[in-house]
Design a protein around this motif. Structure first.
Motif, short mmCIF file in Angstrom:
data_model
loop_
_atom_site.label_atom_id
_atom_site.label_comp_id
_atom_site.label_asym_id
_atom_site.label_seq_id
_atom_site.Cartn_x
_atom_site.Cartn_y
_atom_site.Cartn_z
N ILE A 413 0.84 -1.21 0.00
CA ILE A 413 0.00 0.00 0.00
C ILE A 413 0.87 1.25 0.00
O ILE A 413 0.60 2.23 -0.71
CB ILE A 413 -0.94 0.00 1.23
N VAL A 414 1.94 1.23 0.81
CA VAL A 414 2.83 2.38 0.89
C VAL A 414 3.54 2.59 -0.45
O VAL A 414 3.72 3.73 -0.90
CB VAL A 414 3.84 2.20 2.03
N ALA A 415 3.96 1.50 -1.10
CA ALA A 415 4.61 1.62 -2.41
C ALA A 415 3.67 2.27 -3.41
O ALA A 415 4.08 3.12 -4.21
CB ALA A 415 5.05 0.24 -2.90
N ALA A 416 2.42 1.88 -3.37
CA ALA A 416 1.43 2.49 -4.27
C ALA A 416 1.28 3.97 -3.99
O ALA A 416 1.15 4.79 -4.92
CB ALA A 416 0.08 1.78 -4.12
N ALA A 417 1.32 4.35 -2.70
CA ALA A 417 1.21 5.76 -2.34
C ALA A 417 2.37 6.57 -2.90
O ALA A 417 2.22 7.73 -3.29
CB ALA A 417 1.15 5.90 -0.82
#
Length: 917
Positions: A413-417
């Protein structure tokens, strides 16, 4: 827990424990077992009482001798001397008592971690009971968010995962299962069908049969090790004890010599006794314990500013002696936050993902190409899939970013952010909605969700093990277009294509291998477009014919500053050894990355290998081991003991319950202040307020500087003592039966505490030596008096005592009063010490050090000289110390003559380079 329950089947576990999965235990059976096994609580050892702690302080040899001196002074009418010595004793005892009184907390923290309530099956019904009433054989219900109240054998697991980091050092929650394990020699971290007391359930549900309670649990075993682990004395405490015992022997020896000389000359017993008191006071640096404590306290204050909090003052100096740092991996060397480190799309492009932990700040940096991640349709589609096929939740509260749920999924999720995709926005206003979820299970090794997109179309988002996703794949997305792929053969777990997509399969396999070699946890993502009819089909059918989008390599990365910190340790001669509960490959990859493993000779040893070694073999290999992986609390304790046996001064870092025994045993236990458990903090000597390994290096620098300054102080203090003793001895040797004491006990006390003590205290803030972090660390058995320091103390002390005796003898021969002669001797010794303080600042000579770099010292010297002149020239000083005012010419002569021992001996050393002068 002594029996290897993880090797037992569910049926044999139930049978061996005499219980029933349907009915649990009966009330009668519970009572029997409570009588047999006792309460499900950790037993706490009683600490020392206040009186015992207070009495312990008087075991210090220095305090013992001072006490005798005070008693003798009182009964011989020297009341002022007795009171002064008594005050010194009280100050030293109170400081030492208070430091020790603040300890004794470790077991309380372990008890606080236990679960207060539990749900068990009794008499065929589920009941909530206090956790202390659990007995072996109870059937325990396990749910998300629970803290396990006992050790259990898992008999039913529904997507059950448990965070065991505090117990095993694993950075990831462990997925649990009910199947029996065949290998009977695996560590706690690999016991997938077991649950342990104090660990937390992060997801899923299950049932477990209690196999261990109270002190029979794994955490109880750790508690027992803590209770029975002897806390070692720090190297400084050992050195101070040696100094104290040596001073006691010297004092008694000198007193004995004087008594023999006095008896030979026929002196009255009272005079011999007075002389003995003077010599006892002269031989012991009364202010030594107090000044050492003050110097360490000042060092402690500086350390706090560098995010290191010392619980025990003696630990501060120990850091400077450290020769090996045994460091935990997770949270200390690493960030303790899973992070996508590399990304790969089906077109064969790689990106390195920057950033720190769960912070959304970072970017996808292209590797060997120039395509931005946002310009790769397959990468962006893959991030959409990774975000939607995800049970974790990203939470941002101001500047603080956290993940609720599985840390690995949170990393996606953080990578997508970082690529501009926000999970919350996608599901609220972005047009995406989750229709149905098919959670991960160990059989499929994947998870999937049916998603409705902003055009109202449906697709299946899939995430799982790369080999499984490839087996289920029918194509790759390349530059936004789907390239068909049909496997025609199998090699191992991976499908091999014999069609135009074969090159993409080879590239995909190479990416998997590349990520594995870097110890990255690899997840693949893909999708499948769905029709209305597909929505009615079983998910096992839908998870076929998937289009692969890419791969993500995930790990708990090293802290950015750790590499430089490890290099600094290496340059300073301090070895860094990683000790972790994590897998060997993961640990070794990180160790190579940060410089702990530097050559092929650096070994990686696992817990199972340690089990096959005896202590002698472990001690032999310790100097060559860079990483100990998959270790248990017993292993950590053995490793620390082996290092100490090899004369290493061992620092041990840790944050979990499993680290507590080793933290307690190590020469200095370093606990994490943010992620550390209360047990670890209470067991450690130093707490890192920022959980940062580089802070240890700063603390090592501080510790070395403090040790240097303590050596400078002890040199100054003991030189004064040698001077005081020698002036009295010279008088006895050269003045015959009509000997008069050159110094009174009160004069000696003044020199020790004020005229010498104040400037010596300023040495505690002396600037560090230029080669501080270039020297090799001191060995445990290295003396304070190494490198000829003891010889220099004796030679300079004798020179100062000789000058003081000459001044006294000259005044007596000149027909001046005994008080005037004593004042001359007193002034000479005071100024000798004030000159000598500038030479004590350097381990070379005073000509090599700028006298103006320590302004505190200049102020202390000026204050000391002023106060000492007050003793000589004021009415109060003359009344208390029996002094007389010196003439101006005598004072100037004494001041100049007092410089000779320091200037002459320092000049001789500067010219000849003789170390012992």
């Amino acid at each position: 827990m002594t029996k290897k329950w993880f090797t037992e089947t569910v049926a044999s576990t139930v049978s061996n424990l005499g219980t029933s999965t349907e009915n649990g235990l009966s009330s009668e059976e519970v009572k029997k077992r409570q009588e047999q096994f006792g309460s499900n609580e950790l037993q706490e050892q009683a600490g020392k009482t206040v009186l015992e702690l207070l009495a312990h302080q008087f075991k210090n040899p220095l305090i013992f001798i001072l006490g005798i001196g005070a008693i003798v002074s009182f009964f011989t009418g020297h009341l002022i001397d007795a009171v002064a010595i008594g005050v010194i004793i009280v100050i030293n005892v109170v400081i030492a008592f208070w430091q020790e009184f603040k300890a004794q907390k470790g077991m309380e923290a372990l008890r606080d971690m236990a679960a207060p309530m539990a749900q068990v099956r009794r008499n065929g019904e589920w009941v909530d009971i206090p956790a202390r009433e659990i007995v072996p054989g109870d059937v325990l219900k396990i749910s998300t968010g629970d803290i396990l109240a006992a050790d259990v054998r898992i008999i039913e697991a529904n997507r059950l995962s448990i965070d065991e980091a505090a117990l095993t050092g694993e950075s990831e929650p462990v997925n649990k299962k009910a199947d029996a394990l065949e290998d009977g020699h695996i560590g706690l971290g690999d016991q997938k069908n077991m649950g342990f007391m104090t660990t937390m359930v992060t997801s899923g549900t299950g049932l477990g049969i209690v196999v261990g309670t109270g002190m029979q649990t794994e955490v109880g075993h750790i508690a027992d090790m803590m209770a029975n682990t002897e806390e070692t004395k720090t190297p400084m405490q050992e050195r101070m004890d040696l100094i104290a015992k040596s001073l006691m022997v010297v004092a008694l020896g000198v007193v004995a010599v004087v008594c023999v000389i006095g008896l030979y000359h026929g002196m009255p017993w009272l005079e011999i006794l007075n002389t003995g008191i003077s010599l006892s006071v002269a031989a012991i640096p009364e202010g030594l314990p107090t000044v050492v404590t003050i110097v360490l306290t000042m060092g402690s204050t500086r350390m706090v500013k560098s995010n290191a909090l010392a619980k025990q003052l003696a630990a501060i100096e120990t850091l400077g002696s450290t020769t090996v740092i045994c460091s935990d991996k997770t949270g200390t060397l690493t960030q303790n936050q899973m992070q996508v480190m590399k990304a790969y799309d089906a077109s064969g492009r790689y990106w390195e993902v920057s950033g720190k932990g769960f912070s959304p700040e970072g970017e996808f940096k292209p590797l060997s190409h120039s395509t931005d991640a946002k310009d790769s349709p397959e990468m962006m589609k893959g991030l959409v899939v990774a975000t939607l096929c995800n049970d974790s939740e990203y939470i941002q509260d101001g500047d603080k970013s956290t993940v609720r749920g599985n840390p690995t999924e949170g990393a996606l999720i953080v990578a997508a952010a970082k690529a501009g995709l926000q999970q919350a926005e996608m599901l609220s206003s972005g047009g995406y909605s989750i229709v149905e979820k098919f959670p991960f299970d160990s059989g499929r090794k994947m998870a999937s969700v049916i998603v409705k997109d902003l055009q109202g179309k449906h697709f299946l988002a899939i995430k799982g093990a790369p080999d499984v996703v490839l087996r289920n794949a029918s194509g790759f997305m390349v530059n936004g277009e789907v390239v068909a792929h049909q496997p025609t053969s199998m090699e191992g777990n991976l499908a091999v294509a014999a069609n135009p997509a074969e090159e993409m399969v080879v590239s995909y396999e190479a990416a998997i291998q590349d990520f594995a070699e870097q110890a990255l946890r690899t997840l693949a993502v893909g999708f499948r477009e769905l029709s209305e009819d597909d929505l009615k089909r079983d998910h096992t059918e839908l998870e076929q014919d998937v289009t692969i989008l890419g791969l993500y390599g995930i790990m708990d990365p090293p802290r950015p500053e750790v590499r430089a910190a490890v290099d600094s340790c290496y340059d300073a001669g301090v070895r860094t050894v990683m000790i972790t509960g994590d897998h060997a490959l993961t640990a070794a990859a990180i160790a190579r990355d940060i410089g702990i493993i530097r050559s092929e000779e650096d070994l990686v040893v696992t817990g199972s290998q340690l089990d096959d070694m005896d202590d002698e073999e472990l001690r032999r290999i310790c100097p060559n081991v860079a990483v100990f992986a998959r270790v248990t609390p017993e292993h950590k304790l053995r490793i620390v003991q082996a290092q100490q046996y090899n004369n290493e001064v061992a620092a041990m870092t840790g944050d979990g319950v499993n680290d507590a025994p080793a933290l307690r045993r190590a020469d200095i236990g370093v606990a994490m202040g943010i992620t550390g458990t209360s047990v670890a903090k209470d067991s450690g000597d130093l707490i890192l307020l920022d959980d940062n390994f580089s802070t240890i290096v700063k603390a090592v620098r501080q510790g070395r500087q403090i040790f240097d300054n303590l050596r400078k102080f002890i040199r100054q203090a003991l030189t004064a003592n040698v001077g005081e003793v020698s002036v009295i001895l010279f008088a006895f040797l050269f003045m015959g039966p009509e000997v008069a004491l050159p110094l009174t006990p009160l004069m000696i006390l003044w020199i020790n505490l004020v005229s010498d003590g104040l400037p010596a205290l300023a040495l505690g803030v002396d600037p560090e030596e230029k080669d501080l972090m270039e020297r090799k660390p001191r060995k445990r058995n290295e003396s304070f008096f190494s490198d000829h320091l003891g010889t220099r103390i004796v030679i300079r002390g004798l020179a100062q005592g000789g000058m003081s005796f000459l001044a006294f003898n000259w005044a007596m021969n000149a027909g001046l009063s005994a008080n005037y002669a004593q004042t001359m001797a007193f002034a000479m010794l005071v100024f000798c010490q004030l000159w000598h303080i500038f030479d004590s600042r350097s381990f070379s000579t005073l000509f090599r050090k700028n006298p103006f770099t320590n302004k505190s010292l200049l102020g202390a010297v000026a204050l000391s000289a002023t106060l000492s002149l007050g003793v000589i020239y004021t009415g109060v000083g003359q009344f208390i110390f029996s002094t007389e005012g010196l003439s101006g010419s005598h004072l100037i002569t004494v001041f100049l003559a007092a410089s000779l021992p320091t200037l002459v001996l320092s000049g001789l050393k500067e010219v000849t380079k003789i170390k012992f002068v």
